[in-house]
Design an enzyme around this catalytic site. Structure first.
Site, short mmCIF file in Angstrom:
data_model
loop_
_atom_site.label_atom_id
_atom_site.label_comp_id
_atom_site.label_asym_id
_atom_site.label_seq_id
_atom_site.Cartn_x
_atom_site.Cartn_y
_atom_site.Cartn_z
N ARG A 18 -3.95 7.19 5.49
CA ARG A 18 -4.69 6.13 5.68
C ARG A 18 -6.04 6.43 6.17
O ARG A 18 -7.00 5.84 5.76
CB ARG A 18 -3.84 5.01 6.33
CG ARG A 18 -2.73 4.61 5.75
CD ARG A 18 -1.79 3.68 6.66
NE ARG A 18 -1.44 4.28 7.65
CZ ARG A 18 -1.50 3.62 9.05
NH1 ARG A 18 -1.61 2.64 9.02
NH2 ARG A 18 -0.77 4.66 9.82
N ASN A 36 0.60 1.50 5.32
CA ASN A 36 1.97 1.97 4.80
C ASN A 36 2.95 0.83 4.29
O ASN A 36 2.98 -0.22 4.88
CB ASN A 36 2.64 2.53 6.40
CG ASN A 36 1.90 3.85 6.48
OD1 ASN A 36 1.25 4.52 5.76
ND2 ASN A 36 2.27 4.50 7.66
#
Length: 89
Positions: A18, A36
């Site tokens: 990320r 996520n």
């Protein structure tokens, strides 16, 4: 301007996916987020220039050094979903 939602499957959680996606997106001038999902995938929504989206998509197919991308899915998205900046959720 366009927007796309990506679902990245593989070894993509716990490997700075990320944060690395955020760095790539900001460098490309894209807005959106990376987060996520409970099923182990990462969802990325990005909005901006078509060429920048294509560059991000190519990067998402590889990911950062410790990641392993097994599958990448793309869906159309709406620019207004992207918000301002690029955040990790």
């Amino acid at each position: 301007m366009s927007a796309a939602r990506y679902y990245v499957d593989g070894k993509v959680q716990g490997v700075w996916f990320r944060a690395s996606t955020r760095e790539q997106a900001l460098a490309l001038g894209l807005r959106g987020y990376a987060r996520n999902l409970a099923d182990g995938r990462v969802e990325v929504l990005a909005a901006g220039d078509d060429a920048a989206l294509a560059t991000l998509e190519a990067w998402l197919r590889r990911g950062p050094a410790n990641a392993r991308v097994d599958r990448l899915e793309r869906e159309q998205a709406h620019e207004d979903e992207a918000g301002d900046g690029f955040v990790c959720g």
